[in-house]
Design a protein around this motif. Sequence first.
Motif, short mmCIF file in Angstrom:
data_model
loop_
_atom_site.label_atom_id
_atom_site.label_comp_id
_atom_site.label_asym_id
_atom_site.label_seq_id
_atom_site.Cartn_x
_atom_site.Cartn_y
_atom_site.Cartn_z
N ALA A 155 6.50 45.04 14.18
CA ALA A 155 5.82 45.28 15.46
C ALA A 155 5.12 43.99 15.86
O ALA A 155 4.72 43.20 15.00
CB ALA A 155 4.80 46.41 15.35
N GLU A 183 0.41 45.09 18.69
CA GLU A 183 0.72 46.52 18.65
C GLU A 183 0.76 47.12 17.25
O GLU A 183 0.83 48.35 17.10
CB GLU A 183 2.08 46.76 19.33
N ASP A 188 0.03 48.90 13.96
CA ASP A 188 -0.97 49.81 13.41
C ASP A 188 -1.57 49.15 12.17
O ASP A 188 -0.84 48.76 11.25
CB ASP A 188 -0.29 51.14 13.05
#
Length: 245
Positions: free
Chosen positions: A98, A102, A104
């Motif tokens: 990612a 963005e 996590d």
Amino acid sequence: MTGNESRVAIVTGGSRGIGRAVAERLAADGQSVVIVYAGNEAEAGKAVAAIEAAGGNAAAVRADVADETAVRAAFDLAEQRYGGVDVVVNAAGVMPLAPIAELDLDELDRVHRTNIRGTFVVDQQAARRIRPGGAIINFSTSVTRLNLPTYAAYAASKAAVEAISPILAKELRGRDITVNAVAPGPTATALFLDGKDEATVERMSKMNPMERLGRPEDIAEVVSSLAGPARWINGQTIYVNGGAA
């Protein structure tokens, strides 16, 4: 260890992908292999069965590579069943992709736990228990040079592995134990292929002048050399990517 005794290898992440190819190659080289797997017992069993069907010796043990108690138990199994440990290959790894903006942060922590702490924990046991003449082979990635978008967390974790490996090589001075890192490029495994469309895979396969993806066997060939005859390579990161970087 006498010349008649088999070398013994522990391969983390040895149930699938590059790890399985490494386990099968080391077994074909005559080493007894202990496969450490995270959770897929069926795949680990298939890997052991394939090695035994080819005439080799193998066992599998489930362990979280970041859990020092579980890793210690895996080394105990290798010593109890085969007499000691000569080669340790750290092929376990996770690779969520990612953009930095963005990702996590729980995924970042998971990458850190498996790829950095896991390598450190396994290397710690190897440093304490591996026999003279042995080899430790950690896994990095060519993305540390290719700088591909979405790979930041993974590449950062593997840059840490590249830092750990030569330091451990120097810490093992005088014990006749080599420590190196292997850095594959794009390789045709589930870890690499999952989530990529055909156009992306085709584009990445052309990144090297050989114009193909690596095969797990290509990586296993290099590990085989570092695990046995290549005693004068030490404290290095070997990029195995067909010339992509």
